[in-house]
Design a protein around this motif. Structure first.
Motif, PDB file in Angstrom:
ATOM      1  N   LYS A  98      10.490   0.412  -2.548  1.00  0.00           N
ATOM      2  CA  LYS A  98      11.193   1.566  -1.976  1.00  0.00           C
ATOM      3  C   LYS A  98      10.915   2.878  -2.699  1.00  0.00           C
ATOM      4  N   GLY A  99      10.058   2.858  -3.704  1.00  0.00           N
ATOM      5  CA  GLY A  99       9.750   4.084  -4.427  1.00  0.00           C
ATOM      6  C   GLY A  99       8.547   3.880  -5.322  1.00  0.00           C
ATOM      7  N   PRO A 100       8.090   4.951  -6.005  1.00  0.00           N
ATOM      8  CA  PRO A 100       6.928   4.847  -6.898  1.00  0.00           C
ATOM      9  C   PRO A 100       7.104   3.753  -7.943  1.00  0.00           C
ATOM     10  N   VAL A 101       6.001   3.074  -8.252  1.00  0.00           N
ATOM     11  CA  VAL A 101       6.024   1.975  -9.220  1.00  0.00           C
ATOM     12  C   VAL A 101       4.990   2.244 -10.302  1.00  0.00           C
ATOM     13  N   GLY A 102       5.458   2.348 -11.542  1.00  0.00           N
ATOM     14  CA  GLY A 102       4.535   2.516 -12.664  1.00  0.00           C
ATOM     15  C   GLY A 102       3.567   3.676 -12.516  1.00  0.00           C
ATOM     16  N   GLY A 103       4.009   4.745 -11.899  1.00  0.00           N
ATOM     17  CA  GLY A 103       3.142   5.905 -11.736  1.00  0.00           C
ATOM     18  C   GLY A 103       2.331   5.900 -10.454  1.00  0.00           C
ATOM     19  N   ALA A 104       2.301   4.757  -9.760  1.00  0.00           N
ATOM     20  CA  ALA A 104       1.575   4.676  -8.496  1.00  0.00           C
ATOM     21  C   ALA A 104       2.437   5.214  -7.352  1.00  0.00           C
ATOM     22  N   PHE A 105       1.787   5.702  -6.324  1.00  0.00           N
ATOM     23  CA  PHE A 105       2.429   6.190  -5.095  1.00  0.00           C
ATOM     24  C   PHE A 105       3.208   7.490  -5.301  1.00  0.00           C
ATOM     25  N   GLU A 106       2.846   8.233  -6.332  1.00  0.00           N
ATOM     26  CA  GLU A 106       3.455   9.543  -6.505  1.00  0.00           C
ATOM     27  C   GLU A 106       2.958  10.478  -5.392  1.00  0.00           C
ATOM     28  N   GLY A 107       3.823  11.370  -4.924  1.00  0.00           N
ATOM     29  CA  GLY A 107       3.411  12.360  -3.945  1.00  0.00           C
ATOM     30  C   GLY A 107       3.369  11.865  -2.519  1.00  0.00           C
ATOM     31  N   VAL A 108       3.893  10.658  -2.255  1.00  0.00           N
ATOM     32  CA  VAL A 108       3.960  10.165  -0.884  1.00  0.00           C
ATOM     33  C   VAL A 108       5.421  10.127  -0.446  1.00  0.00           C
ATOM     34  N   THR A 109       5.633  10.079   0.864  1.00  0.00           N
ATOM     35  CA  THR A 109       6.985  10.014   1.403  1.00  0.00           C
ATOM     36  C   THR A 109       7.326   8.567   1.737  1.00  0.00           C
ATOM     37  N   PHE A 110       8.383   8.037   1.118  1.00  0.00           N
ATOM     38  CA  PHE A 110       8.838   6.680   1.405  1.00  0.00           C
ATOM     39  C   PHE A 110       9.823   6.718   2.570  1.00  0.00           C
ATOM     40  N   CYS A 111       9.640   5.832   3.535  1.00  0.00           N
ATOM     41  CA  CYS A 111      10.456   5.821   4.752  1.00  0.00           C
ATOM     42  C   CYS A 111      11.244   4.525   4.864  1.00  0.00           C
ATOM     43  N   THR A 112      12.210   4.521   5.785  1.00  0.00           N
ATOM     44  CA  THR A 112      13.179   3.423   5.863  1.00  0.00           C
ATOM     45  C   THR A 112      12.735   2.259   6.738  1.00  0.00           C
ATOM     46  N   ASP A 113      11.758   2.477   7.607  1.00  0.00           N
ATOM     47  CA  ASP A 113      11.272   1.397   8.472  1.00  0.00           C
ATOM     48  C   ASP A 113       9.895   1.773   9.007  1.00  0.00           C
ATOM     49  N   PRO A 114       9.211   0.861   9.689  1.00  0.00           N
ATOM     50  CA  PRO A 114       7.843   1.148  10.158  1.00  0.00           C
ATOM     51  C   PRO A 114       7.768   2.322  11.122  1.00  0.00           C
ATOM     52  N   TYR A 115       8.789   2.471  11.968  1.00  0.00           N
ATOM     53  CA  TYR A 115       8.769   3.540  12.975  1.00  0.00           C
ATOM     54  C   TYR A 115       8.995   4.903  12.335  1.00  0.00           C
ATOM     55  N   ALA A 116       9.913   4.966  11.376  1.00  0.00           N
ATOM     56  CA  ALA A 116      10.152   6.221  10.667  1.00  0.00           C
ATOM     57  C   ALA A 116       8.895   6.653   9.909  1.00  0.00           C
ATOM     58  N   ALA A 117       8.185   5.678   9.338  1.00  0.00           N
ATOM     59  CA  ALA A 117       6.958   5.985   8.601  1.00  0.00           C
ATOM     60  C   ALA A 117       5.874   6.536   9.516  1.00  0.00           C
ATOM     61  N   ALA A 118       5.890   6.123  10.784  1.00  0.00           N
ATOM     62  CA  ALA A 118       4.858   6.548  11.735  1.00  0.00           C
ATOM     63  C   ALA A 118       5.241   7.803  12.513  1.00  0.00           C
ATOM     64  N   GLU A 119       6.441   8.327  12.305  1.00  0.00           N
ATOM     65  CA  GLU A 119       6.908   9.503  13.041  1.00  0.00           C
ATOM     66  C   GLU A 119       5.996  10.705  12.749  1.00  0.00           C
ATOM     67  N   GLY A 120       5.407  11.261  13.819  1.00  0.00           N
ATOM     68  CA  GLY A 120       4.536  12.415  13.675  1.00  0.00           C
ATOM     69  C   GLY A 120       3.191  12.112  13.052  1.00  0.00           C
ATOM     70  N   SER A 121       2.857  10.841  12.929  1.00  0.00           N
ATOM     71  CA  SER A 121       1.635  10.439  12.236  1.00  0.00           C
ATOM     72  C   SER A 121       0.414  10.496  13.156  1.00  0.00           C
ATOM     73  N   ASP A 122      -0.734  10.805  12.549  1.00  0.00           N
ATOM     74  CA  ASP A 122      -2.000  10.809  13.293  1.00  0.00           C
ATOM     75  C   ASP A 122      -2.673   9.441  13.284  1.00  0.00           C
ATOM     76  N   ALA A 123      -2.262   8.557  12.378  1.00  0.00           N
ATOM     77  CA  ALA A 123      -2.824   7.203  12.326  1.00  0.00           C
ATOM     78  C   ALA A 123      -1.948   6.316  11.456  1.00  0.00           C
TER      79      ALA A 123
END
Length: 456
Positions: free
Chosen positions: A353-378
């Motif tokens: 649900k969030g950055p781990v050990g410095g990885a995934f910094e600067g990305v937006t974490f979302c609550t479900d697959p559909y929320a993650a794809a909202e407004g997405s180009d791919a």
């Protein structure tokens, strides 16, 4: 039996739980206080299906206990399992510093006969090193034996694998130790293979190296399939029916990750190098895997063109389903490359649900697959969690800026996805994005054949 397990990672904790469930008195030694406090309260420090429930039952029944220092329990232990981490050094060699510290402590604390079992994945010859370190640190010469007992646990099914192993490998140097270990594993309905220490150590590395080889091989076949229009799913199905080959580990995708295959392949290459053997095959396996994750980024650029300022959704961050482990996960490299190219990344993973050990910094974490794809180009499927296999495609499409889906694990039916109005691309299967290229490639093949064989 009275058993101590040093190290509460995936291997140590799964081993401790399985041994406690079969009637042994088990204590787990863990030096990290945060992890130790969680364990004492029945909380697993990592995600592993079924582990926390089993842990709580054993704590209630007083069949397992947790301690920070081995000296609290060593004198009451007949068998000591060493399951500390052996991460890769920059050279690729296994870091044995943790194991050496434990062996030093055992030597200083020993007051009677012990069986010391090396469960950690270690280079060939480490058991002999362990014996020397223990002996050098003894105040008096107490008898002991070192046994090699490599683990074959898979993250996501670690507890099941500990309870129901496919085989038990025992590298033993004495009849006394062999008898003790055979008695310990009486509950196992699987072959028990007894061998010498060095062969036992090599079995672990050879097993993981072979499985990694199968993965890189099928990925290379998939990359060829992409160019000639063959379907890697059908190719793998046909290959897998050959009993000499088998179907396991023939699923093409974006490569292996995790704590075992990357580390163990590098370590075996180093082991070979130390005895002046150039392990060319395994080097190629590693090289193929190091490049395979790039395939989805190449497909992304093929379908979208310049991805600068475009929003890209990543489904799945862990290196495989059933775990929260992101060590050597392809997702990390894919996200870094998209960021480098100027893309904006939104992610969803069922357990991370969030950055781990410095990885995934600067990305937006979302609550479900559909929320993650909202407004997405791919959307790029990276980890094939069950949740991603039950998607409402029309709901997904409605929320996206562009209906583009890249399947990095080949889990979807291309016809279903295309029928729902998506541009779909996968690994080694004929798909919308490569049909024109396939035709061009096949023309080249025919031209070459004409010239060589005078085909008209």
């Amino acid at each position: 039996m009275r058993i101590s397990v040093v190290g509460a990672g995936y291997v140590g904790l799964a081993t401790a739980v399985s041994l406690a469930e079969t009637g042994n008195e088990v204590c787990v030694v863990e030096k990290e206080m945060d992890k130790l406090e969680k364990l004492k309260n029945g909380i697993s420090p990592f995600f592993e299906p079924g582990l926390e429930q089993a842990l709580n039952e054993l704590i209630r029944e007083r069949k397992i206990s947790f301690h920070q220092d081995l000296k609290e329990k060593i004198h009451n232990s007949e068998i000591i399992f060493i399951a500390v981490g052996t991460p890769s050094l920059p050279s690729g060699e296994a870091d044995l510093s943790g194991l050496i510290k434990v062996c030093t402590q055992i030597g200083k604390l020993m007051r009677d006969y012990k069986v010391i079992v090396i469960k950690s994945t270690v280079p060939v010859g480490t058991c002999d090193l362990a014996k020397r370190i223990i002996r050098e640190n003894q105040e008096d010469l107490y008898d002991f034996d070192v046994v090699s007992n490599p683990e074959f646990l898979r993250e996501g099914t670690a507890l099941k694998d500990a309870r129901e192993p496919s085989r038990i490998i025992l590298g033993c140097g004495s009849k006394k130790a062999r008898n003790i270990m055979q008695k310990l594993y009486e509950f196992v309905d699987a072959p028990v293979i007894i061998t010498d220490l060095r062969s036992s150590e090599m079995i672990k590395y050879a097993s993981n190296a072979f499985l990694a080889t199968k993965i890189s091989f099928i990925n290379e076949i998939a990359n060829i399939c992409d160019k000639v229009g063959a379907d890697i799913i059908e190719v793998a199905r046909g290959m897998g029916k050959d009993k000499r080959i088998g179907s396991d580990f023939l699923r093409a995708g974006i490569g292996y990750g995790g704590s075992c295959f990357p580390k163990d392949t590098k370590a075996l290459i180093q082991i070979a190098g130390h005895v002046a053997h150039d392990f060319k095959l395994l080097k190629a396996v590693v090289e193929v895997n190091n490049l395979q994750w790039k395939k989805v980024v190449e497909k992304l650029e093929f379908l979208l063109g310049d991805i600068k300022k475009k929003t890209i959704t990543i489904w799945g961050l862990s290196f495989k389903p059933g775990t929260d482990d992101t060590r050597e996960a392809p997702s990390i490299l894919i996200i870094k490359e998209i960021n480098r190219l100027g893309g904006v990344v939104q992610v969803y993973d069922p357990v991370i649900k969030g950055p781990v050990g410095g990885a995934f910094e600067g990305v937006t974490f979302c609550t479900d697959p559909y929320a993650a794809a909202e407004g997405s180009d791919a959307v790029i499927l990276v980890t094939e969690w069950q949740e991603f296999l039950n998607i409402d495609w029309q709901r997904l499409k409605k929320g996206m800026a562009q209906p583009v889906l890249i399947d990095g694990r080949n889990v979807y039916d291309p016809h279903t996805i295309v029928a729902n109005g998506f541009y779909y691309s996968c690994i080694g299967r004929p798909s919308v994005e490569n049909r024109g290229f396939v035709k061009e490639s096949m023309v080249d093949v025919y031209n070459i054949a004409e010239k060589r064989w005078n085909i008209s």
